[in-house]
Scaffold this active site. Structure first.
Site, PDB file in Angstrom:
ATOM      1  N   ASP A 132       3.078   1.071   1.694  1.00 16.32           N
ATOM      2  CA  ASP A 132       2.581   1.861   2.881  1.00 16.32           C
ATOM      3  C   ASP A 132       1.893   0.817   3.651  1.00 16.32           C
ATOM      4  O   ASP A 132       1.503   0.020   3.517  1.00 16.32           O
ATOM      5  CB  ASP A 132       1.777   2.806   2.315  1.00 16.32           C
ATOM      6  CG  ASP A 132       1.237   3.925   3.547  1.00 16.32           C
ATOM      7  OD1 ASP A 132       1.810   3.726   4.654  1.00 16.32           O
ATOM      8  OD2 ASP A 132       0.445   4.647   3.314  1.00 16.32           O
ATOM      9  N   SER A 133       1.917   1.126   5.098  1.00 16.64           N
ATOM     10  CA  SER A 133       1.106   0.194   5.994  1.00 16.64           C
ATOM     11  C   SER A 133      -0.274   0.159   5.997  1.00 16.64           C
ATOM     12  O   SER A 133      -0.876  -0.537   6.548  1.00 16.64           O
ATOM     13  CB  SER A 133       1.764   0.620   7.347  1.00 16.64           C
ATOM     14  OG  SER A 133       1.155   1.789   7.769  1.00 16.64           O
ATOM     15  N   GLY A 134      -0.700   1.327   5.492  1.00 17.59           N
ATOM     16  CA  GLY A 134      -2.082   1.596   5.817  1.00 17.59           C
ATOM     17  C   GLY A 134      -2.512   2.793   6.753  1.00 17.59           C
ATOM     18  O   GLY A 134      -3.818   3.029   6.993  1.00 17.59           O
ATOM     19  N   GLY A 135      -1.674   3.140   7.475  1.00 19.38           N
ATOM     20  CA  GLY A 135      -1.861   3.979   8.669  1.00 19.38           C
ATOM     21  C   GLY A 135      -2.168   5.474   8.093  1.00 19.38           C
ATOM     22  O   GLY A 135      -3.163   6.167   8.700  1.00 19.38           O
ATOM     23  N   PHE A 136      -1.928   5.944   6.752  1.00 21.25           N
ATOM     24  CA  PHE A 136      -2.196   7.129   6.485  1.00 21.25           C
ATOM     25  C   PHE A 136      -3.734   7.393   6.089  1.00 21.25           C
ATOM     26  O   PHE A 136      -4.300   8.296   6.122  1.00 21.25           O
ATOM     27  CB  PHE A 136      -1.737   7.434   4.960  1.00 21.25           C
ATOM     28  CG  PHE A 136      -1.875   8.580   4.352  1.00 21.25           C
ATOM     29  CD1 PHE A 136      -1.653   9.976   4.707  1.00 21.25           C
ATOM     30  CD2 PHE A 136      -2.787   8.593   3.106  1.00 21.25           C
ATOM     31  CE1 PHE A 136      -1.887  10.967   4.308  1.00 21.25           C
ATOM     32  CE2 PHE A 136      -3.218   9.879   2.465  1.00 21.25           C
ATOM     33  CZ  PHE A 136      -2.933  11.123   3.162  1.00 21.25           C
ATOM     34  N   ASP A 186       1.514   2.935  11.588  1.00 20.61           N
ATOM     35  CA  ASP A 186       1.534   4.002  12.799  1.00 20.61           C
ATOM     36  C   ASP A 186       0.065   4.529  13.148  1.00 20.61           C
ATOM     37  O   ASP A 186      -0.692   4.571  12.149  1.00 20.61           O
ATOM     38  CB  ASP A 186       2.547   4.884  12.293  1.00 20.61           C
ATOM     39  CG  ASP A 186       2.364   5.482  11.006  1.00 20.61           C
ATOM     40  OD1 ASP A 186       1.857   4.878  10.094  1.00 20.61           O
ATOM     41  OD2 ASP A 186       3.013   6.616  10.622  1.00 20.61           O
ATOM     42  N   GLN A 229       7.383  10.144  14.275  1.00 19.49           N
ATOM     43  CA  GLN A 229       6.006  11.005  14.316  1.00 19.49           C
ATOM     44  C   GLN A 229       6.415  11.970  15.480  1.00 19.49           C
ATOM     45  O   GLN A 229       7.456  12.408  15.751  1.00 19.49           O
ATOM     46  CB  GLN A 229       4.989   9.790  14.875  1.00 19.49           C
ATOM     47  CG  GLN A 229       4.462   9.082  13.821  1.00 19.49           C
ATOM     48  CD  GLN A 229       3.650   9.735  12.576  1.00 19.49           C
ATOM     49  OE1 GLN A 229       3.532  11.201  12.674  1.00 19.49           O
ATOM     50  NE2 GLN A 229       3.192   9.019  11.610  1.00 19.49           N
ATOM     51  N   GLY A 256       4.018  12.111   9.312  1.00 16.05           N
ATOM     52  CA  GLY A 256       3.024  12.930   9.764  1.00 16.05           C
ATOM     53  C   GLY A 256       3.323  14.363   9.501  1.00 16.05           C
ATOM     54  O   GLY A 256       2.902  15.173  10.043  1.00 16.05           O
ATOM     55  N   ASP A 306       8.203  10.108  -1.865  1.00 11.34           N
ATOM     56  CA  ASP A 306       6.942   9.453  -2.966  1.00 11.34           C
ATOM     57  C   ASP A 306       5.710  10.577  -2.720  1.00 11.34           C
ATOM     58  O   ASP A 306       5.756  11.330  -1.794  1.00 11.34           O
ATOM     59  CB  ASP A 306       6.457   8.333  -2.226  1.00 11.34           C
ATOM     60  CG  ASP A 306       5.467   8.504  -0.943  1.00 11.34           C
ATOM     61  OD1 ASP A 306       4.180   8.319  -0.890  1.00 11.34           O
ATOM     62  OD2 ASP A 306       5.964   8.709   0.181  1.00 11.34           O
ATOM     63  N   CYS A 344      13.415  18.565 -22.399  1.00 16.48           N
ATOM     64  CA  CYS A 344      12.923  17.187 -21.866  1.00 16.48           C
ATOM     65  C   CYS A 344      13.202  16.142 -22.981  1.00 16.48           C
ATOM     66  O   CYS A 344      13.262  16.390 -24.123  1.00 16.48           O
ATOM     67  CB  CYS A 344      11.612  17.315 -21.659  1.00 16.48           C
ATOM     68  SG  CYS A 344      10.834  15.601 -20.961  1.00 16.48           S
ATOM     69  N   CYS A 346      11.788  12.815 -22.551  1.00 12.43           N
ATOM     70  CA  CYS A 346      10.762  11.893 -22.251  1.00 12.43           C
ATOM     71  C   CYS A 346      10.282  11.410 -23.770  1.00 12.43           C
ATOM     72  O   CYS A 346      10.399  12.365 -24.515  1.00 12.43           O
ATOM     73  CB  CYS A 346       9.806  12.431 -21.369  1.00 12.43           C
ATOM     74  SG  CYS A 346       8.321  13.529 -22.210  1.00 12.43           S
ATOM     75  N   CYS A 349       7.921  14.418 -25.596  1.00  9.54           N
ATOM     76  CA  CYS A 349       8.504  15.599 -26.029  1.00  9.54           C
ATOM     77  C   CYS A 349       9.440  15.219 -27.195  1.00  9.54           C
ATOM     78  O   CYS A 349       9.686  15.724 -28.097  1.00  9.54           O
ATOM     79  CB  CYS A 349       9.428  16.467 -24.885  1.00  9.54           C
ATOM     80  SG  CYS A 349       8.352  17.011 -23.570  1.00  9.54           S
ATOM     81  N   HIS A 375       5.180  11.849 -19.151  1.00 10.45           N
ATOM     82  CA  HIS A 375       6.075  13.016 -19.219  1.00 10.45           C
ATOM     83  C   HIS A 375       6.362  13.331 -17.729  1.00 10.45           C
ATOM     84  O   HIS A 375       7.482  13.673 -17.290  1.00 10.45           O
ATOM     85  CB  HIS A 375       5.330  14.149 -19.726  1.00 10.45           C
ATOM     86  CG  HIS A 375       5.991  15.776 -19.594  1.00 10.45           C
ATOM     87  ND1 HIS A 375       7.161  15.806 -20.191  1.00 10.45           N
ATOM     88  CD2 HIS A 375       5.845  16.540 -18.712  1.00 10.45           C
ATOM     89  CE1 HIS A 375       7.462  17.072 -19.879  1.00 10.45           C
ATOM     90  NE2 HIS A 375       6.751  17.415 -18.649  1.00 10.45           N
TER      91      HIS A 375
END
Length: 428
Positions: A132-136, A186, A229, A256, A306, A344, A346, A349, A375
């Protein structure tokens, strides 16, 4: 018409047009001349907008094979997925994870990562990596940030030092990190606000995109994704998509959203974006991780997702299952000797860890966090594999209906889910 009201209306329209010219001023369009990413759509759903594809990076560390889409990407903010090792991630068939430029830029810092040859080497990870760019952080750390045309000024939550994150600086750090997919910086605003600030952010994000493209020093090794956006405004969203696809980038993100907005607005912005984005490029819906959202948004044409949800909810003692989640803190699990999910596969389980055992240790022992994270990540990986297989076998509509029935059981199905699926020819 009232004369005073008429004059006011004319003045308002003139002001709006003037502001549009100011806000929409962008640099000459920059195009990505090369790409380090290859995306191939291998199967499409005959009913919905869902598709299965392969992402390949032109780098040796992804020798484990292509990344199959739709794909969920766990978030390892500072180069680690809390509670899991890279080896365990590979065992869960996880092919790509996230890192965060803002946090990695503070700790361990670009200098150390450069010495180590990038984040892949530093964290001992030979799979795909997206940053991620850091914008969030403009939203999540809003009290510590200030946005100008130059960039965003942050006060570090760690040591209170100031950092000016410009589009150029964000790309410089991401080039050092060495992520296979980088995000443009952004101008991010909360999805719950409207008005001139949303339009300002959309146009600024376009100008910053061109600065990011110009600053990108490793285009044959790393792919840069722009971010759509426009808030919840259909016209702005459409305009944003049409502008960014002129840059001909290797993939596109839908940003966004997932910030607390009404879900009926959410799905409409998603499907509008996928309607206009190129069919031959991957579409990444940012910040989405609830199981029902992954199913619905795959049907709306998204390829990549994500979210911190699967790992964060594990730390609170919750295990993911098709019916939602089990809060293993509750007393009802104290004498429940079943595994989390009998279907499951995993390691937790399969090994026979019971709900009663987990009830004893959740939120008290770090072992519980480790077990539930394993899990939950495994659940997300298996869910996406089931989605892909259903699309390939042309039974995705049936899969959706079965999944929705289990997820909501005796509860009413939210209207937004009914409407969104109806838009892609599925009647619940």
């Amino acid at each position: 018409m009232n004369g005073k009201f008429h004059v006011k209306s004319i003045f308002k329209e003139i002001s709006r047009k003037f502001m549009f010219r100011v806000l929409s001023k962008t640099n000459p369009i920059s195009k990505m001349s090369t790409s380090a990413l290859n995306f191939e759509v291998t199967h499409t759903c005959n009913t919905t907008k869902a598709r299965v594809g392969h992402i390949r990076f032109g780098r040796n560390h992804t020798s484990r094979g292509p990344i199959e889409t739709p794909v969920f990407m766990p978030v390892g903010t500072q180069g680690t997925l809390k509670g899991l090792t890279p080896e365990q991630l590979h065992e869960l068939n996880c092919r790509i994870i996230l890192g965060n430029t803002y946090h990695l830029g503070h700790r361990p810092g670009p200098e150390l990562m450069k010495e180590m040859g990038g984040l892949h080497s530093f964290m001992h990870w030979d799979g795909g990596l997206l940053t991620d760019s850091g914008g969030f952080q403009m939203v999540s750390l809003v009290k510590l940030s200030e946005v100008t045309e130059d960039g965003v000024k942050f006060q570090s939550p760690h040591d209170k030092t100031e950092m000016l994150l410009t589009p150029e600086k964000s790309i410089e750090i991401q080039n050092i990190i060495g992520a296979d997919i980088m995000m443009q910086l952004d101008d991010v605003v909360s999805s719950t606000i409207s008005g001139p600030r949303v339009e300002e952010a959309m146009w600024r994000s376009l100008r910053w995109l061109d600065r990011c493209i110009a600053a990108h020093s490793r285009p044959t090794e790393q792919s840069l994704f722009p971010i759509v956006q426009g808030g919840l405004d259909e016209k702005l969203r459409e305009q944003s998509v049409k502008e960014i696809i002129k840059r001909d980038c290797p993939g596109y993100a839908i940003g966004g959203l997932s910030g607390g907005e009404d879900k009926d607005h959410f799905w409409r912005m998603v499907t509008l974006s996928t309607e206009y984005l190129p069919k031959n490029k991957p579409r990444y819906l940012m910040g989405v991780g609830f199981a029902i959202d992954l199913v619905v948004c795959s049907a709306l044409g998204c390829d990549m997702f994500d979210c911190v949800f699967p790992t964060r909810t594990a730390r609170f003692g919750c295990a993911l299952v098709d019916s939602g989640q089990l809060n293993l803190n509750k007393q009802i699990y104290e004498k429940d000797h079943r595994v989390i999910d009998e279907k499951c596969i995993c390691p937790i389980c399969k090994s026979g860890y019971t709900r009663s055992y987990l009830n004893t240790i959740v939120t008290k022992e770090t072992t519980a966090c480790h077990l539930l994270t394993l899990h939950n990540v495994a659940y997300q990986m298996r869910l996406m594999a089931r989605i892909r297989q259903a699309i390939i076998e042309q039974r995705f509509p049936e899969f959706i209906k079965e999944f929705v029935a289990i997820y909501f059981q005796d509860k009413d199905i939210p209207v937004w889910i009914t409407n969104s699926l109806k838009s892609v020819n599925i009647e619940l």
